[in-house]
Motif scaffolding. Structure first.
Motif, mmCIF file in Angstrom:
data_model
loop_
_atom_site.group_PDB
_atom_site.id
_atom_site.type_symbol
_atom_site.label_atom_id
_atom_site.label_comp_id
_atom_site.label_asym_id
_atom_site.label_seq_id
_atom_site.Cartn_x
_atom_site.Cartn_y
_atom_site.Cartn_z
ATOM 1 N N GLY A 183 0.768 -1.063 -0.058
ATOM 2 C CA GLY A 183 0.088 0.040 -0.009
ATOM 3 C C GLY A 183 0.787 1.299 0.110
ATOM 4 N N GLU A 184 1.694 1.369 0.907
ATOM 5 C CA GLU A 184 2.699 2.597 0.903
ATOM 6 C C GLU A 184 4.084 1.842 1.385
ATOM 7 O OE1 GLU A 184 2.094 4.160 5.366
ATOM 8 O OE2 GLU A 184 1.063 4.992 3.806
ATOM 9 N N ARG B 40 3.674 11.120 0.245
ATOM 10 C CA ARG B 40 3.094 11.629 1.394
ATOM 11 C C ARG B 40 4.171 11.194 2.389
ATOM 12 N NH1 ARG B 40 -3.118 8.768 1.744
ATOM 13 N NH2 ARG B 40 -3.862 9.609 -0.415
ATOM 14 N N LYS C 146 6.931 9.053 1.844
ATOM 15 C CA LYS C 146 6.548 7.738 1.519
ATOM 16 C C LYS C 146 5.783 7.730 0.181
ATOM 17 C CE LYS C 146 5.899 5.658 6.083
ATOM 18 N NZ LYS C 146 4.999 5.027 6.959
ATOM 19 N N TRP D 121 2.811 6.282 -1.984
ATOM 20 C CA TRP D 121 1.444 5.626 -1.978
ATOM 21 C C TRP D 121 0.726 5.225 -2.842
ATOM 22 C CZ3 TRP D 121 -3.679 7.388 -2.860
ATOM 23 C CH2 TRP D 121 -4.657 6.600 -2.187
ATOM 24 N N HIS E 151 -2.671 4.044 -5.111
ATOM 25 C CA HIS E 151 -4.042 4.339 -5.307
ATOM 26 C C HIS E 151 -4.561 2.915 -4.978
ATOM 27 C CE1 HIS E 151 -8.203 5.043 -6.425
ATOM 28 N NE2 HIS E 151 -7.827 6.370 -6.444
ATOM 29 N N ARG F 245 -3.371 -0.616 -6.807
ATOM 30 C CA ARG F 245 -2.902 -1.670 -5.749
ATOM 31 C C ARG F 245 -3.541 -2.939 -6.201
ATOM 32 N NH1 ARG F 245 -3.999 -4.104 -0.632
ATOM 33 N NH2 ARG F 245 -2.141 -4.820 0.273
#
Length: 829
Positions: A231-232, A253, A256, A258, A260, A264
């Protein structure tokens, strides 16, 4: 690109509501739109379904913006409802600001909904929720996919930014294919820029991978699929993807990268199942090394390693419960099939404990019994705690006996509390029990209340504390020995806490305690509350008995004896008896067992005739509005006998004079019948206004001698057994009139019935006409239809009022009133 149109819609929505929901599927630009507003941002995962975890997220988001030390302490103690209350208090000084909660649908739960409802009530806070569905947040203003979809102008704007070389007709074609879906349009435009012709309508994630993968190197896609699984990821780990960040829709973010959620999901399909499981397992191990057990459990669930999840729950589950993460434990347990639980007896016990903490007592009892059958002997302790939570000492006793044999140290205080609930107070104290509940059952309610007021209120960590040493105990003690208004406030706070927790037991008990406070405050119609489990119904039934329901009293006694709590039977019986006395009826007290010194003294003093002054000296709170306070007339007579009232004489009776709808006088609840009609008329005139003696003689058409006879008949009727020569208490001379300020006097002046009905006297007729005209004027000045109807009830033939009601929803009722009045007069409409 900035989306001015939906931005303006959000701003307009905030003018109507403190909370706005952007409710649309993945890829509708909810997060992008929210990023155009400055504020506090929190993205939620499934673990935030647990309200305690959700509050930890909020605590992290507001760190450095507000004083949150107390909030953190309460969360560490597992007291998340109190932590929510403290958080709202800490955020209030921040004033006007925006809080964005993203991915709310992932964290949807009753507890989180209660937190959101609390946040919405915070002055100055605007709340923006980003969710894939509107429910259960429809009480806020909702903007849907219709508002968030791209229009042609926005599509052209996006195309100029991403693929300026594309002709307008191709952009329009792409917009038509994706039906306004923002993420779909973005992906299609990027793919078209690389030469792919749009062929699939991207209404959802279906087909997304074909567009994402087109033109990208295979090694990039493979690396993206591995990293997307988490996910991240830290930006340093995703360096290879940075040149393709736009194509993969990556966001940065706080250091990190990230992915979507739809991207994913699409990329995950490129990974072989075994590799995905291995990567998720490794991520879980790394999370465990960082002390992030709940996140590790999430990775293990996704990897399908349910056995590992079960082992993690066995190791960590009870510590999570101690931190208040009840709903996290229940959520993880719900994923485990029964076959996996075989050989892990601790899981049955863990589930039982979690259900008990959630206030789901029937399910908890079944789970404890299942654990017992599996050989988990610590379930005896759990069952003992459960029946302490529900205050059923008779049911808890056999489990306590076993627990005391197997776990003597841990069972000691549980046994002490159960003895207290059985009324064996001295034995409970000898075993080490202490606190406000012990003081209450020792007959020391004033000390119990003082201790609870002085201590730092423990509040509601989990449902049991609500009524045992926390909020609802404070409510009860305020009603017994303090301030009934405070008792009502604490009952309503306890009701809110129980609603936040979703505890039916707590809500039922809070309603009963609220009823006690309303009973003291004489708001009797509101006080009628009943419901809940059998043991809880004891208090509600006791309240109904206090309101005059004898059947409810008998059922209350039966349930109290079944539960084995005879002290509660005595407590509620005396509460009902005193409430009856305040209404002018004497309750026939049965023999009551297991009374503490306070209740015993009350029983001996009942019905509080002369001679109970010593009780008032010992318990001065009985002079105030509390559950066990005698009628105000008897309290004030006792105070007079103690020399604490500056009056020469006190009759010790309550007088009710009703002038509306007729003229009626009651003393101590008994109807007064005057020997002479003129004596009754004299009292009515004294109620209406003050008189000089000459005017009063003229109004009555009597001589001074006859007036003296009438005067003393009225005085003696209102004050039976008045000593000879004592000055009247309820009546005044020079001028003559009624002493309306007397606390022992009730005079009805509010209802709409015409006053002094049945008394034929021109002065009273004039008073009645003036009163009704004044009430009519006040009602017609009101904007409410209900008040206009009340004005018509004063005079159903009033054409002005009838005309005003024509054409309104109340017209039919108004015409019925008029028709009924005409029929009574023998007239036709």
């Amino acid at each position: 690109m900035r989306r001015d149109r939906p931005r303006r819609q959000v701003e307009e929505a905030f003018r109507q509501s403190p909370g706005v929901v952007l409710a649309a599927g993945a890829g509708y630009g909810k997060t992008s739109l929210a990023s155009e507003f400055s504020g506090v941002y929190v993205a939620l995962a499934e673990e935030a379904k647990d309200p305690a975890v959700f509050l930890w997220h909020l605590l992290a988001a507001y760190q450095g913006r507000a004083e949150l030390q107390r909030v953190a302490e309460l969360l560490e103690a597992g007291a998340w409802p109190r932590a929510l209350e403290a958080l709202l208090g800490a955020l209030e000084p921040l004033g006007f600001h925006l809080l964005v909660l993203d991915e709310v649908h992932r964290a949807e739960s009753p507890g989180v909904l209660k937190v959101v409802q609390g946040l919405v009530r915070l002055p100055g806070l605007r709340l923006l929720l980003l969710s894939r569905k509107a429910t259960p947040f429809a009480f806020l203003t909702v903007l849907s996919e219709w508002e968030l979809a791209f229009d042609p102008e926005e599509a052209c704007q996006l195309a100029k930014a991403l693929a300026p070389e594309l002709p307008a007709f191709e952009v329009e074609r792409a917009l038509s294919l994706v039906r306004g879906w923002p993420l779909g349009l973005r992906v299609v435009l990027l793919a078209m820029r690389r030469g792919l012709k749009p062929e699939l309508a991207l209404e959802s994630a279906e087909g997304l991978l074909a567009y994402l993968a087109y033109g990208l190197p295979e090694e990039v896609l493979r690396e993206a699929s591995r990293l997307a699984l988490l996910g991240e990821v830290p930006e340093a780990e995703g360096q290879a993807l940075l040149p393709y960040a736009e194509d993969l829709l990556l966001e940065r973010r706080e250091g990190k990268l990230w992915f979507h959620p739809l991207v994913r999901s699409a990329l995950k399909t490129l990974l072989p199942e075994a590799e995905a499981r291995g990567l998720l397992t490794k991520a879980a191990e790394e999370a465990l090394d960082r002390g992030e057990g709940i996140r590790a459990a999430g990775f293990l669930l996704e990897a399908g390693r349910l056995g590992h999840v079960a082992d993690l729950l066995v190791q960590e589950g009870f510590s999570w419960l101690a931190r208040g993460l009840t709903y996290t434990v229940l959520r993880l347990l719900a994923h485990l099939p029964e076959a996996l639980r075989q050989g892990r007896r601790a899981l049955d016990l863990l589930e039982a404990e979690a259900l008990r903490q959630a206030g789901r007592y029937q399910e908890a009892e079944a789970a404890y019994q299942k654990a017992l059958r599996a050989g988990e002997t610590r379930a005896y302790l759990g069952l003992a705690r459960l029946f302490l939570d529900t205050v059923e000492p008779a049911r808890g006793r056999p489990y306590l006996e076993e627990a005391s044999r197997l776990f003597p140290a841990e069972a000691r205080l549980l046994l002490a509390e159960n003895l207290l609930n059985e009324g064996r107070v001295a034995e409970a104290e000898a075993l080490g029990f202490s606190g406000s509940r012990l003081l209450l059952r020792q007959g020391r309610p004033k000390e119990a209340l003082a201790r609870l007021r002085e201590s730092e209120d423990p509040g509601l960590h989990r449902p049991p504390q609500n009524h045992r040493e926390g909020t609802l105990l404070r409510s009860l003690l305020e009603c017994v020995a303090g301030d009934a208004e405070e008792g009502l406030r604490w009952a309503e706070r306890g009701l809110w806490e129980a609603e936040v927790l979703g505890s039916p037991f707590g809500m039922s008990l809070a309603q009963a305690r609220r009823g006690h406070a309303l009973l003291v405050l004489e708001r009797l119609e509101e006080a009628k509350a009943e419901g809940g489990p059998a043991r809880l119904r004891v208090e509600a039934l006791g309240g109904l008995a206090a309101l005059g329901d004898e059947k409810a009293y008998r059922e209350m006694v039966r349930l109290a004896r079944t539960a084995g709590d005879l002290w509660v039977e005595g407590f509620l019986t005396l509460m009902a008896a005193v409430a009856w006395l305040r209404r002018g009826e004497v309750f026939s007290l049965p023999t009551l067992p297991l009374l503490d010194p306070f209740l015993q003294a009350l029983a001996e003093a009942y019905p509080f005739g002369d001679g109970w002054e010593d009780l008032l000296r010992v318990y001065p709170f009985l002079a105030h509005r509390t559950l066990f306070s005698p009628p105000v007339s008897r309290v004030r007579r006792a105070l007079w006998r103690l020399g604490r009232l500056p009056v020469p004489y006190h009759p010790g009776v309550r007088v009710e004079i009703r002038v509306l709808g007729g003229f009626e006088v009651r003393v101590e609840g008994r109807l007064v019948r005057f020997r002479r009609d003129k004596a009754r008329l004299l009292l009515a005139l004294l109620v209406a206004t003050q008189w000089e003696k000459e005017d009063l003689l003229e109004a009555l058409s009597v001589s001074p001698g006859e007036f003296r006879v009438l005067w003393w008949e009225v005085v003696n009727a209102l004050e039976p057994d008045r000593p000879r020569g004592a000055r009247p208490y309820f009546l005044r001379q020079k001028p003559y009139g009624l002493f309306r300020q007397a606390p022992e006097l009730y005079l009805d002046l509010e209802p709409l019935a015409p006053p002094y009905l049945g008394l034929d006297h021109p002065f009273l007729d004039e008073v009645s006409r003036a009163y009704l005209e004044e009430r009519r004027r006040e009602l017609l000045q009101s904007p409410r239809l209900e008040d206009w109807l009340l004005a018509l009830r004063l005079d159903p033939l009033d054409e002005e009022v009838l005309k005003r009601l024509c054409g309104t929803p109340a017209q039919e009722e108004a015409l019925r009133l008029r028709q009924r009045a005409l029929e009574e007069l023998g007239l036709k409409a």
